[in-house]
Write a protein that holds these residues in place. Structure first.
Motif, PDB file in Angstrom:
ATOM      1  N   VAL A 141       0.822  -1.216   0.000  1.00 42.24           N
ATOM      2  CA  VAL A 141       0.000   0.000   0.000  1.00 42.24           C
ATOM      3  C   VAL A 141       0.860   1.272   0.000  1.00 42.24           C
ATOM      4  CG1 VAL A 141      -1.979  -1.037   1.215  1.00 42.24           C
ATOM      5  CG2 VAL A 141      -0.120  -0.020   2.546  1.00 42.24           C
ATOM      6  N   SER A 142       0.251   2.349  -0.522  1.00 42.34           N
ATOM      7  CA  SER A 142       0.709   3.708  -0.229  1.00 42.34           C
ATOM      8  C   SER A 142      -0.257   4.249   0.812  1.00 42.34           C
ATOM      9  CB  SER A 142       0.593   4.608  -1.460  1.00 42.34           C
ATOM     10  OG  SER A 142       1.534   4.283  -2.415  1.00 42.34           O
ATOM     11  N   PHE A 143       0.174   5.249   1.544  1.00 43.80           N
ATOM     12  CA  PHE A 143      -0.762   5.810   2.524  1.00 43.80           C
ATOM     13  C   PHE A 143      -0.522   7.299   2.725  1.00 43.80           C
ATOM     14  CE2 PHE A 143       2.819   3.771   4.662  1.00 43.80           C
ATOM     15  CZ  PHE A 143       3.333   4.808   5.407  1.00 43.80           C
ATOM     16  N   PHE A 144      -1.617   7.970   3.112  1.00 43.94           N
ATOM     17  CA  PHE A 144      -1.601   9.404   3.402  1.00 43.94           C
ATOM     18  C   PHE A 144      -2.355   9.574   4.709  1.00 43.94           C
ATOM     19  CE2 PHE A 144      -4.009  13.560   2.423  1.00 43.94           C
ATOM     20  CZ  PHE A 144      -3.033  14.339   3.005  1.00 43.94           C
ATOM     21  N   ALA A 145      -1.667  10.003   5.755  1.00 48.86           N
ATOM     22  CA  ALA A 145      -2.328  10.062   7.055  1.00 48.86           C
ATOM     23  C   ALA A 145      -1.964  11.336   7.791  1.00 48.86           C
ATOM     24  CB  ALA A 145      -1.915   8.859   7.887  1.00 48.86           C
ATOM     25  N   GLN A 146      -2.995  12.100   8.135  1.00 44.20           N
ATOM     26  CA  GLN A 146      -2.755  13.325   8.905  1.00 44.20           C
ATOM     27  C   GLN A 146      -3.554  13.293  10.213  1.00 44.20           C
ATOM     28  OE1 GLN A 146      -3.327  16.768   6.307  1.00 44.20           O
ATOM     29  NE2 GLN A 146      -1.206  16.539   5.641  1.00 44.20           N
ATOM     30  N   ASN A 147      -3.999  12.098  10.628  1.00 42.59           N
ATOM     31  CA  ASN A 147      -4.760  12.022  11.881  1.00 42.59           C
ATOM     32  C   ASN A 147      -3.812  12.146  13.080  1.00 42.59           C
ATOM     33  OD1 ASN A 147      -3.526   9.566  11.737  1.00 42.59           O
ATOM     34  ND2 ASN A 147      -5.330   8.544  10.926  1.00 42.59           N
ATOM     35  N   ASP A 148      -4.380  12.079  14.281  1.00 42.45           N
ATOM     36  CA  ASP A 148      -3.591  12.470  15.459  1.00 42.45           C
ATOM     37  C   ASP A 148      -2.542  11.440  15.911  1.00 42.45           C
ATOM     38  OD1 ASP A 148      -3.007  14.568  17.170  1.00 42.45           O
ATOM     39  OD2 ASP A 148      -4.025  13.554  18.825  1.00 42.45           O
ATOM     40  N   GLY A 149      -2.402  10.334  15.208  1.00 38.14           N
ATOM     41  CA  GLY A 149      -1.433   9.321  15.653  1.00 38.14           C
ATOM     42  C   GLY A 149      -0.025   9.583  15.134  1.00 38.14           C
ATOM     43  N   HIS A 150       0.835   8.576  15.347  1.00 40.80           N
ATOM     44  CA  HIS A 150       2.205   8.655  14.850  1.00 40.80           C
ATOM     45  C   HIS A 150       2.229   8.581  13.329  1.00 40.80           C
ATOM     46  CE1 HIS A 150       4.050   8.654  18.704  1.00 40.80           C
ATOM     47  NE2 HIS A 150       3.631   7.445  19.048  1.00 40.80           N
ATOM     48  N   GLY A 151       3.239   9.257  12.727  1.00 42.16           N
ATOM     49  CA  GLY A 151       3.363   9.302  11.274  1.00 42.16           C
ATOM     50  C   GLY A 151       4.311   8.242  10.724  1.00 42.16           C
ATOM     51  N   SER A 152       4.813   8.507   9.516  1.00 43.59           N
ATOM     52  CA  SER A 152       5.474   7.470   8.716  1.00 43.59           C
ATOM     53  C   SER A 152       6.991   7.375   8.886  1.00 43.59           C
ATOM     54  CB  SER A 152       5.173   7.734   7.240  1.00 43.59           C
ATOM     55  OG  SER A 152       5.637   9.013   6.866  1.00 43.59           O
ATOM     56  N   TRP A 153       7.622   8.308   9.608  1.00 40.94           N
ATOM     57  CA  TRP A 153       9.085   8.253   9.750  1.00 40.94           C
ATOM     58  C   TRP A 153       9.433   7.228  10.834  1.00 40.94           C
ATOM     59  CZ3 TRP A 153      10.620  14.213   9.700  1.00 40.94           C
ATOM     60  CH2 TRP A 153      10.228  14.745   8.466  1.00 40.94           C
ATOM     61  N   SER A 154       9.151   5.984  10.544  1.00 42.14           N
ATOM     62  CA  SER A 154       9.177   4.941  11.558  1.00 42.14           C
ATOM     63  C   SER A 154       9.230   3.572  10.895  1.00 42.14           C
ATOM     64  CB  SER A 154       7.877   5.068  12.376  1.00 42.14           C
ATOM     65  OG  SER A 154       7.791   4.070  13.345  1.00 42.14           O
ATOM     66  N   GLU A 155       9.581   2.549  11.673  1.00 40.92           N
ATOM     67  CA  GLU A 155       9.566   1.190  11.102  1.00 40.92           C
ATOM     68  C   GLU A 155       8.145   0.713  10.816  1.00 40.92           C
ATOM     69  OE1 GLU A 155      13.344  -1.287  12.733  1.00 40.92           O
ATOM     70  OE2 GLU A 155      11.891  -0.708  14.268  1.00 40.92           O
ATOM     71  N   TYR A 156       7.182   1.170  11.650  1.00 46.50           N
ATOM     72  CA  TYR A 156       5.792   0.717  11.492  1.00 46.50           C
ATOM     73  C   TYR A 156       4.856   1.916  11.648  1.00 46.50           C
ATOM     74  CZ  TYR A 156       7.742  -3.935  12.163  1.00 46.50           C
ATOM     75  OH  TYR A 156       8.492  -5.071  12.027  1.00 46.50           O
ATOM     76  N   ILE A 157       3.674   1.791  11.038  1.00 51.32           N
ATOM     77  CA  ILE A 157       2.639   2.817  11.229  1.00 51.32           C
ATOM     78  C   ILE A 157       1.285   2.110  11.314  1.00 51.32           C
ATOM     79  CG2 ILE A 157       2.453   3.253   8.718  1.00 51.32           C
ATOM     80  CD1 ILE A 157       1.792   6.201   9.413  1.00 51.32           C
ATOM     81  N   THR A 158       0.412   2.611  12.187  1.00 51.30           N
ATOM     82  CA  THR A 158      -0.927   2.040  12.358  1.00 51.30           C
ATOM     83  C   THR A 158      -1.942   2.974  11.722  1.00 51.30           C
ATOM     84  OG1 THR A 158      -0.212   1.067  14.425  1.00 51.30           O
ATOM     85  CG2 THR A 158      -2.590   1.183  14.075  1.00 51.30           C
ATOM     86  N   LEU A 159      -2.770   2.441  10.811  1.00 45.42           N
ATOM     87  CA  LEU A 159      -3.694   3.292  10.050  1.00 45.42           C
ATOM     88  C   LEU A 159      -5.049   2.629   9.876  1.00 45.42           C
ATOM     89  CD1 LEU A 159      -1.222   4.333   7.200  1.00 45.42           C
ATOM     90  CD2 LEU A 159      -2.049   5.819   9.035  1.00 45.42           C
ATOM     91  N   LYS A 160      -6.019   3.445   9.412  1.00 51.07           N
ATOM     92  CA  LYS A 160      -7.340   2.905   9.072  1.00 51.07           C
ATOM     93  C   LYS A 160      -7.405   2.667   7.567  1.00 51.07           C
ATOM     94  CE  LYS A 160      -9.852   4.991  12.902  1.00 51.07           C
ATOM     95  NZ  LYS A 160      -9.649   3.912  13.847  1.00 51.07           N
ATOM     96  N   LYS A 161      -8.426   1.928   7.146  1.00 54.37           N
ATOM     97  CA  LYS A 161      -8.536   1.558   5.733  1.00 54.37           C
ATOM     98  C   LYS A 161      -8.582   2.789   4.819  1.00 54.37           C
ATOM     99  CE  LYS A 161     -11.196  -1.286   2.614  1.00 54.37           C
ATOM    100  NZ  LYS A 161     -12.438  -1.994   2.362  1.00 54.37           N
ATOM    101  N   GLY A 162      -9.297   3.819   5.280  1.00 53.66           N
ATOM    102  CA  GLY A 162      -9.465   5.024   4.465  1.00 53.66           C
ATOM    103  C   GLY A 162      -8.154   5.769   4.199  1.00 53.66           C
ATOM    104  N   ASP A 163      -7.099   5.461   4.960  1.00 55.76           N
ATOM    105  CA  ASP A 163      -5.798   6.118   4.761  1.00 55.76           C
ATOM    106  C   ASP A 163      -4.965   5.417   3.687  1.00 55.76           C
ATOM    107  OD1 ASP A 163      -6.396   7.744   6.996  1.00 55.76           O
ATOM    108  OD2 ASP A 163      -5.574   6.243   8.363  1.00 55.76           O
ATOM    109  N   LEU A 164      -5.439   4.242   3.249  1.00 47.94           N
ATOM    110  CA  LEU A 164      -4.605   3.390   2.385  1.00 47.94           C
ATOM    111  C   LEU A 164      -4.981   3.493   0.919  1.00 47.94           C
ATOM    112  CD1 LEU A 164      -4.834   0.075   4.471  1.00 47.94           C
ATOM    113  CD2 LEU A 164      -3.296   2.017   4.814  1.00 47.94           C
TER     114      LEU A 164
END
Ligand SMILES: NC(=O)c1ccc[n+]([C@@H]2O[C@H](COP(=O)([O-])OP(=O)(O)OC[C@H]3O[C@@H](n4cnc5c(N)ncnc54)[C@H](OP(=O)(O)O)[C@@H]3O)[C@@H](O)[C@H]2O)c1
Length: 338
Positions: free
Chosen positions: A90-113
């Motif tokens: 997947v690609s993802f775009f996430a601006q919600n209040d959680g942690h972002g992508s500069w990381s080994e892992y990221i947790t997201l919802k389906k709508g972000d993918l």
């Protein structure tokens, strides 16, 4: 646990903001039923990320937090509602209040993918969710206006590059504005007909003449400040200045009242998230399919100047800020891939 870049303090001074980024091991989320965990393949630094760590972006999060609004990766864990996504790229775009992508892992919802097609390069996919769609949404404004020519500033950047791709497809002329001779030279060598350097003495007069000669009725403005007013005043009657970035960090000034009142000109703003929300899912997926096709064919490509490990964050971001036109800096959280 996961290795991540963590922002501890916003700072308007970009160098101080960079120095408040620390590489740390933080707890990895267990996904809720409607969430997935993605092993990040790569994540770029964009101007919005820089504005974010300065605390001057539209999105402000509770600190400490991992920055990074987009990236690519593989779904490695899924909540009970999303097990069908396990193993998907997947690609993802996430601006919600959680942690972002500069990381080994990221947790997201389906709508972000954004699900990726086979053969989509994963480095290119890391820069897919924001700029290609932004260019597509912006260029639609020129299509609706049946513009025969458009103006782009910050033309060495990636959004303008994708706008040029779309303009070529639609046989629309592009007036490119840059601020240094190296970028101007690169664009001319790549075959661009109209490249203006805003530091040239005659720039404003030449832009005014060319905009009217080519009837450039839409300008895509990533800069703001007095530059926006100058662009607006140079455009022909019945034209639109579309502001989508504020790279100068300055409020828009110098708009001619006469041009605004008597020449039927318009100033508007564009924001990817709002544009995305207005599209139904089928339409969005169709656009995603068409855009991915361009990347798979090699017709569209994000320029990447450097791949870096998370540990190289400060130097990597300094090199991006030193020459943004050279391309994106891409974090590779699994540093053995750098
Ligand atoms: N509204 C939205 O939804 C949306 C979505 C995507 C992107 N954006 C915005 O679009 C803009 C461009 O993004 P990008 O990814 O294309 O950037 P990029 O590829 O990282 O390149 C940035 C470009 O801007 C130039 N630049 C930087 N500061 C400038 C200034 N003060 N005056 C003139 N030119 C300047 C750089 O030139 P040098 O090499 O000379 O520094 C470089 O060519 C950013 O403001 C970004 O936030 C907005």
């Amino acid at each position: 646990m996961m290795k991540s870049i963590v922002l501890h303090q916003y700072n308007r001074n970009v160098l101080r903001a960079l120095l408040s980024l620390k590489v740390e091991h933080i707890e990895r989320n267990v996904p809720d039923a409607d969430e997935v965990v993605i092993k990040v393949h790569a994540a770029p630094a964009n101007p919005s990320d820089i504005a974010f760590i300065q605390g001057s972006y539209n999105v402000v999060k509770t600190l400490p937090v991992v920055p990074g609004f987009e990236g690519s990766g593989t779904v490695v864990e899924a909540g009970t509602e999303l097990v069908n996504l396990l193993g998907k790229k997947v690609s993802f775009f996430a601006q919600n209040d959680g942690h972002g992508s500069w990381s080994e892992y990221i947790t997201l919802k389906k709508g972000d993918l954004i699900q990726l097609r086979d053969n989509m390069d994963m480095d290119q996919a890391a820069c897919f969710a924001i700029n290609p769609f932004t260019a597509f949404g912006l260029f639609n404004i020129a299509i609706k206006r049946s513009s025969s020519a458009v103006i782009v500033n910050a033309a060495g950047g990636q959004v303008p590059a994708f706008i040029r791709n779309l303009a070529a497809q639609h046989k629309v002329e592009v007036i490119n504005i840059v601020r240094n001779t190296e970028t101007a030279k690169r664009l001319v060598e790549a075959g661009e007909k109209y490249v203006l350097n805003e530091t040239d003495e005659e720039f404003e007069r030449v832009l005014h003449e060319l905009a009217r000669q080519l009837d450039a009725t839409v300008a895509f403005d990533a800069v703001g400040g007095a530059h926006s007013g100058m662009l607006f005043n140079a455009m022909p009657p019945d034209s639109e200045l579309v502001v989508y970035g504020g790279l100068s960090n300055k409020p828009i000034t110098d708009i001619s009242v006469m041009e605004l009142i008597f020449r039927d000109k318009l100033i508007s703003g564009f924001n990817l998230s709002s544009w995305r929300q207005e599209l139904d899912q089928d339409k969005f997926e169709h656009i995603s399919y068409l855009l991915q096709e361009q990347f798979i064919k090699g017709a569209w490509k994000t320029r990447i100047q450097r791949m870096i490990a998370l540990d190289e964050v400060v130097n990597g971001l300094k090199s991006y800020l030193g020459n943004m036109s050279d391309g994106k800096v891409l974090f590779k959280p699994s540093s053995d891939e750098v």
